[in-house]
Design an enzyme around this catalytic site. Structure first.
Site, PDB file in Angstrom:
ATOM      1  N   HIS A   1      -1.656  -3.291  24.264  1.00 34.44           N
ATOM      2  CA  HIS A   1      -0.295  -3.336  24.850  1.00 34.44           C
ATOM      3  C   HIS A   1      -0.272  -2.438  26.077  1.00 34.44           C
ATOM      4  CE1 HIS A   1       4.001  -3.090  25.410  1.00 34.44           C
ATOM      5  NE2 HIS A   1       4.162  -4.042  24.518  1.00 34.44           N
TER       6      HIS A   1
ATOM      7  N   HIS B   1      -2.843  -2.931  20.025  1.00 26.88           N
ATOM      8  CA  HIS B   1      -1.505  -3.305  19.558  1.00 26.88           C
ATOM      9  C   HIS B   1      -1.516  -4.444  18.550  1.00 26.88           C
ATOM     10  CE1 HIS B   1       2.784  -3.744  19.721  1.00 26.88           C
ATOM     11  NE2 HIS B   1       2.728  -4.969  20.211  1.00 26.88           N
TER      12      HIS B   1
ATOM     13  N   ARG C   1       0.440  -9.704  28.930  1.00 28.02           N
ATOM     14  CA  ARG C   1       0.020  -8.347  28.582  1.00 28.02           C
ATOM     15  C   ARG C   1      -1.375  -7.960  29.034  1.00 28.02           C
ATOM     16  NH1 ARG C   1       2.581  -8.018  22.554  1.00 28.02           N
ATOM     17  NH2 ARG C   1       4.648  -7.613  23.408  1.00 28.02           N
TER      18      ARG C   1
ATOM     19  N   LEU D   1       6.214 -12.115  15.240  1.00 23.86           N
ATOM     20  CA  LEU D   1       7.170 -12.200  14.123  1.00 23.86           C
ATOM     21  C   LEU D   1       7.431 -13.673  13.818  1.00 23.86           C
ATOM     22  CD1 LEU D   1       9.755  -9.441  15.187  1.00 23.86           C
ATOM     23  CD2 LEU D   1       8.112  -9.292  13.311  1.00 23.86           C
TER      24      LEU D   1
ATOM     25  N   LYS E   1       0.801  -1.225   0.000  1.00 27.39           N
ATOM     26  CA  LYS E   1       0.000   0.000   0.000  1.00 27.39           C
ATOM     27  C   LYS E   1       0.835   1.277   0.000  1.00 27.39           C
ATOM     28  CE  LYS E   1      -4.305   1.004   2.376  1.00 27.39           C
ATOM     29  NZ  LYS E   1      -5.112   0.607   3.540  1.00 27.39           N
TER      30      LYS E   1
ATOM     31  N   GLU F   1      10.562 -11.419  28.105  1.00 30.75           N
ATOM     32  CA  GLU F   1       9.480 -10.434  28.218  1.00 30.75           C
ATOM     33  C   GLU F   1       8.375 -11.040  29.072  1.00 30.75           C
ATOM     34  OE1 GLU F   1       8.887  -7.881  24.518  1.00 30.75           O
ATOM     35  OE2 GLU F   1       9.623  -9.718  23.634  1.00 30.75           O
TER      36      GLU F   1
ATOM     37  N   ARG G   1      -1.869 -12.780  22.895  1.00 29.27           N
ATOM     38  CA  ARG G   1      -0.587 -13.211  22.331  1.00 29.27           C
ATOM     39  C   ARG G   1       0.555 -13.053  23.328  1.00 29.27           C
ATOM     40  NH1 ARG G   1       3.653 -10.308  19.636  1.00 29.27           N
ATOM     41  NH2 ARG G   1       2.448  -8.390  19.564  1.00 29.27           N
TER      42      ARG G   1
HETATM   43  C1  LIG Z   1       5.203  -0.896  17.603  1.00 29.08           C
HETATM   44  C2  LIG Z   1       5.129  -2.384  17.441  1.00 29.08           C
HETATM   45  C3  LIG Z   1       6.083  -3.197  18.051  1.00 29.08           C
HETATM   46  C4  LIG Z   1       6.012  -4.584  17.905  1.00 29.08           C
HETATM   47  N1  LIG Z   1       6.989  -5.372  18.475  1.00 29.08           N
HETATM   48  C5  LIG Z   1       6.978  -6.713  18.239  1.00 29.08           C
HETATM   49  C6  LIG Z   1       8.036  -7.546  18.700  1.00 29.08           C
HETATM   50  O1  LIG Z   1       8.999  -7.078  19.307  1.00 29.08           O
HETATM   51  N2  LIG Z   1       7.964  -8.887  18.443  1.00 29.08           N
HETATM   52  C7  LIG Z   1       6.932  -9.448  17.754  1.00 29.08           C
HETATM   53  O2  LIG Z   1       6.911 -10.677  17.549  1.00 29.08           O
HETATM   54  N3  LIG Z   1       5.912  -8.666  17.292  1.00 29.08           N
HETATM   55  C8  LIG Z   1       5.927  -7.332  17.505  1.00 29.08           C
HETATM   56  N4  LIG Z   1       4.914  -6.554  17.014  1.00 29.08           N
HETATM   57  C9  LIG Z   1       3.861  -7.178  16.215  1.00 29.08           C
HETATM   58  C10 LIG Z   1       4.425  -7.511  14.844  1.00 29.08           C
HETATM   59  O3  LIG Z   1       5.306  -6.497  14.430  1.00 29.08           O
HETATM   60  C11 LIG Z   1       3.319  -7.630  13.804  1.00 29.08           C
HETATM   61  O4  LIG Z   1       2.262  -8.397  14.285  1.00 29.08           O
HETATM   62  C12 LIG Z   1       3.845  -8.357  12.587  1.00 29.08           C
HETATM   63  O5  LIG Z   1       5.037  -7.770  12.166  1.00 29.08           O
HETATM   64  C13 LIG Z   1       2.815  -8.343  11.468  1.00 29.08           C
HETATM   65  O6  LIG Z   1       3.474  -8.724  10.285  1.00 29.08           O
HETATM   66  P1  LIG Z   1       2.653  -8.920   8.963  1.00 29.08           P
HETATM   67  O7  LIG Z   1       3.637  -9.381   7.947  1.00 29.08           O
HETATM   68  O8  LIG Z   1       1.474  -9.770   9.214  1.00 29.08           O
HETATM   69  O9  LIG Z   1       2.066  -7.486   8.584  1.00 29.08           O
HETATM   70  P2  LIG Z   1       2.615  -5.997   8.696  1.00 29.08           P
HETATM   71  O10 LIG Z   1       4.046  -5.944   9.026  1.00 29.08           O
HETATM   72  O11 LIG Z   1       1.668  -5.277   9.571  1.00 29.08           O
HETATM   73  O12 LIG Z   1       2.446  -5.488   7.212  1.00 29.08           O
HETATM   74  C14 LIG Z   1       1.200  -5.389   6.575  1.00 29.08           C
HETATM   75  C15 LIG Z   1       1.465  -4.964   5.147  1.00 29.08           C
HETATM   76  O13 LIG Z   1       0.265  -4.997   4.379  1.00 29.08           O
HETATM   77  C16 LIG Z   1       0.191  -3.831   3.595  1.00 29.08           C
HETATM   78  N5  LIG Z   1      -1.224  -3.598   3.260  1.00 29.08           N
HETATM   79  C17 LIG Z   1      -2.275  -3.450   4.105  1.00 29.08           C
HETATM   80  N6  LIG Z   1      -3.415  -3.281   3.411  1.00 29.08           N
HETATM   81  C18 LIG Z   1      -3.075  -3.323   2.094  1.00 29.08           C
HETATM   82  C19 LIG Z   1      -3.794  -3.183   0.873  1.00 29.08           C
HETATM   83  N7  LIG Z   1      -5.122  -2.960   0.846  1.00 29.08           N
HETATM   84  N8  LIG Z   1      -3.117  -3.261  -0.297  1.00 29.08           N
HETATM   85  C20 LIG Z   1      -1.776  -3.451  -0.320  1.00 29.08           C
HETATM   86  N9  LIG Z   1      -1.047  -3.590   0.801  1.00 29.08           N
HETATM   87  C21 LIG Z   1      -1.677  -3.533   1.991  1.00 29.08           C
HETATM   88  C22 LIG Z   1       0.830  -2.765   4.468  1.00 29.08           C
HETATM   89  O14 LIG Z   1       1.199  -1.644   3.722  1.00 29.08           O
HETATM   90  C23 LIG Z   1       2.014  -3.551   5.020  1.00 29.08           C
HETATM   91  O15 LIG Z   1       3.064  -3.584   4.090  1.00 29.08           O
HETATM   92  C24 LIG Z   1       4.958  -5.162  17.152  1.00 29.08           C
HETATM   93  C25 LIG Z   1       4.004  -4.346  16.545  1.00 29.08           C
HETATM   94  C26 LIG Z   1       4.083  -2.970  16.678  1.00 29.08           C
HETATM   95  C27 LIG Z   1       3.044  -2.122  16.022  1.00 29.08           C
END
Ligand SMILES: Cc1cc2nc3c(=O)[nH]c(=O)nc-3n(C[C@H](O)[C@H](O)[C@H](O)COP(=O)(O)OP(=O)(O)OC[C@H]3O[C@@H](n4cnc5c(N)ncnc54)[C@H](O)[C@@H]3O)c2cc1C
Length: 432
Positions: free
Chosen positions: A234, A335, A275, A376, A41, A118, A370
Site C-alpha cells: 500500500h 498490505h 496502488r 471486502l 485465533k 479511490e 488489487r
Molecule cells: C489497515 C487495512 C485497511 C484496509 N482497508 C480496506 C478497505 O477499505 N476496503 C477493502 O475492500 N479492503 C480493505 N483492506 C483489506 C481487507 O480488510 C482484507 O483483505 C479483508 O478484510 C480480509 O478479510 P478475511 O475475512 O479474508 O480475513 P481477515 O479479516 O484478515 O481475518 C482473518 C481471520 O482469521 C483468523 N485466523 C488466522 N489464522 C488463524 C488460525 N490459525 N486459527 C484460527 N483463526 C485464525 C484471524 O484471527 C482473523 O479472525 C484493508 C486491510 C487493512 C489491513
C-alpha cells in the site's frame, strides 16, 4: 453439536476458521439448521476486516458494469481471472443487500448512501462508513452472529492442522488448540477464512497474528496455491520511527484531493494511479531523497478532513502533527495478498470438502494487483457462494480415525519460511 466429555472431540456440519468478513458472512449465509463451529485465533474483533477504512465497491447500475470490470482488470495488469471479475461485479449489488439485511449501515442521507472514489476507479462507486468502514461492517455482523443459536464460537482458538482422509484427497475437519486443549473437529465441510500473510512482514498494515496459517497448512498438505508471489504494497502507511503494525492512510484521502509531495514539497506522481504504480513512484522518490519516507499534503482537504476522516485526523494529532499544517510522513508497506489457496468459483480448493474464502483464497479476481475496496467485496461475494455450495454438496460426516499426537502451535518462523520459499518459487516460475 456433540462435544465429548473431555471436550476434545467435536463434530459439526461446518467448521469455519477465522472471524473476518468472509468467515462471518459464510456462517450467516448457511441455513439455520446447519450446526456451525467458528473458531478464531484471538477475539472476534481482531481481524484485518475490522481495520478496513476506505470502503466496499459496488456497481453503479448497468452503465457502470464494463467500466468496473475494466478498472479491476487494468489494476490487475490484465492477469485477473475474467470470469471471477464478472462474478464480483455482477453480484456486487446482491452482496451489499446481504450486508444491509445483516444490519450493516453505510454513510448517506435520506436519499441514499454516499459514494467515494479511490485510486484506479473511473467512477464514484465505493460505499463507506466514515473512515471506519470495516469496524462498522464487522460490529453489525458480530451482533447478528451472536444471536444465532446454530453458530458456536470459540475465541482464542488456533487451527494447527487440517485433518485429511487416509488417501489424502478429502478434508475431514481440523485440529485446533484452545487454552492448551487439543480439539479434534470433525466436520462435513471445512472453510478456511484465515486472511492474508501480512504477519510475516516487518512493515505491514496487517495484524501480526494474521500471518498465513491457512496457506502454510495448504503447503503442508499439497493443496494447490495460485499466484502466491503477488503481494500488494500500500502506498501510504503512516511512517513512524518504530516497528509494528503501520497505520494506514486510506486511499480515499487521495481520492478526495490530498497530494503526494517530496521533501522539496513538489508533487511527483498522479495520486489516482493504481496502488502498485503509486508505491513504485514513492519508493523511487525515497531513493532520490535518500529518505525513509515521503509526504502527504492534506491541505486540499482542509474543509472536510476532520468530518470525513475523523480517525485518521485523530491519529495524526496523536503523533504530534497538525494535519492541516504539517505534511505527514508516509511509507509504502505490505498490505494485501492477491495470491493464495487456489479455488474455483464456488470457493472449493483442490482438496475435497475444503473451501477457502476471503484473502486466504485466490479466485484470481485481483490479478497482479488489487483495485482498492475490492477485497471486502470479494470476501462477501465468494463467502456467499461457498455457503451455497456447502449446502448443495451435502457431504457426509466421516470421522477422523488416525491417532493424533498432541500438537503445538505453528511457530512464526516455521510459517514464514514455508511461505517465503513458495513465494520465491512462484517468482522464479513467473520470470521464466
Ligand atoms: C489497515 C487495512 C485497511 C484496509 N482497508 C480496506 C478497505 O477499505 N476496503 C477493502 O475492500 N479492503 C480493505 N483492506 C483489506 C481487507 O480488510 C482484507 O483483505 C479483508 O478484510 C480480509 O478479510 P478475511 O475475512 O479474508 O480475513 P481477515 O479479516 O484478515 O481475518 C482473518 C481471520 O482469521 C483468523 N485466523 C488466522 N489464522 C488463524 C488460525 N490459525 N486459527 C484460527 N483463526 C485464525 C484471524 O484471527 C482473523 O479472525 C484493508 C486491510 C487493512 C489491513
Amino acid at each position: 453439536m456433540d462435544i465429548d466429555n473431555s471436550f476434545k472431540n467435536i463434530t459439526c456440519d461446518v467448521v469455519i476458521v477465522g472471524s473476518g468478513v468472509a468467515a462471518l458472512v459464510c456462517a450467516l449465509c448457511l441455513p439455520k439448521n446447519q450446526d456451525i463451529l467458528l473458531i478464531t485465533k484471538k477475539t472476534l474483533t481482531d481481524s484485518n476486516s475490522y481495520l478496513a477504512q476506505g470502503g466496499i465497491c459496488v456497481m453503479r447500475g448497468d452503465s457502470d458494469r464494463d467500466n468496473f470490470i475494466e478498472d479491476t482488470l487494468r489494476a490487475g495488469h490484465y492477469q485477473n481471472n475474467k470470469k471471477a471479475v464478472e462474478i464480483l461485479v455482477d453480484e456486487s449489488n446482491a452482496a451489499i443487500e446481504t450486508l444491509q439485511d445483516l444490519g450493516v449501515v453505510f454513510t448517506g442521507n435520506e436519499d441514499g448512501p454516499y459514494y467515494t472514489r479511490e485510486g484506479g476507479h473511473s467512477n464514484f462507486r465505493i460505499l463507506y462508513h466514515d473512515d471506519i468502514t470495516g469496524q462498522s461492517i464487522m460490529e453489525s455482523l458480530i451482533d447478528t452472529i451472536k444471536g444465532r443459536n446454530n453458530i458456536n464460537i470459540i475465541e482464542n482458538c488456533s487451527m494447527t492442522d487440517i485433518l485429511e482422509s487416509s488417501n489424502g484427497k478429502e478434508c475431514l475437519g481440523i485440529h485446533a488448540v484452545h487454552s492448551e486443549n487439543n480439539l479434534i473437529v470433525n466436520s462435513r465441510a471445512t472453510v478456511l477464512a484465515t486472511g492474508g500473510i501480512g504477519g510475516i512482514y516487518q512493515n505491514s498494515t496487517n495484524f501480526p497474528h494474521i500471518r498465513g496459517d491457512g496457506i502454510a497448512l495448504a503447503i503442508k498438505h499439497n493443496i494447490e496455491l495460485n499466484d502466491i508471489s503477488y503481494v500488494q504494497i500500500h502506498p501510504t502507511a503512516l511512517y513512524e520511527d518504530k516497528s509494528g503494525r503501520r497505520f494506514l492512510i486510506s486511499e480515499s484521502v487521495r481520492g478526495e484531493g490530498a497530494h503526494l509531495i517530496n521533501h522539496k514539497h513538489e508533487r511527483f506522481t498522479n495520486e489516482l494511479n493504481p496502488r502498485d504504480l503509486v508505491s513504485k513512484a514513492i519508493l523511487e522518490e525515497m531513493k532520490k531523497d535518500n529518505s525513509k519516507y515521503e509526504l502527504l499534503d492534506l491541505n486540499p482537504l482542509e474543509n472536510s478532513i476532520e468530518k470525513r476522516f475523523p480517525n485518521i485526523y485523530k491519529k495524526i494529532l496523536e503523533i504530534g502533527l497538525n494535519p492541516l499544517e504539517d505534511p505527514i510522513p508516509i511509507v509504502p508497506s505490505q498490505h494485501y495478498t492477491m495470491g493464495g489457496i487456489k479455488v474455483d468459483m464456488d470457493s472449493k480448493s483442490s482438496m475435497k470438502n475444503l473451501y477457502a474464502i476471503g484473502e486466504v483464497a485466490c479466485t484470481g479476481v485481483h490479478g497482479r494487483n488489487r483495485l482498492a475496496s475490492n477485497s471486502l467485496l470479494e470476501g462477501v461475494v465468494f463467502a456467499k457462494r461457498s455457503a451455497k455450495s456447502i449446502v448443495k454438496e451435502n457431504a457426509p460426516l466421516i470421522c477422523y480415525k488416525d491417532t493424533i499426537t498432541r500438537k503445538t502451535l505453528l511457530s512464526d518462523t516455521e510459517v514464514s519460511i514455508m511461505i517465503k520459499e513458495r513465494i520465491m518459487e512462484d517468482e522464479l516460475a513467473k520470470a521464466k
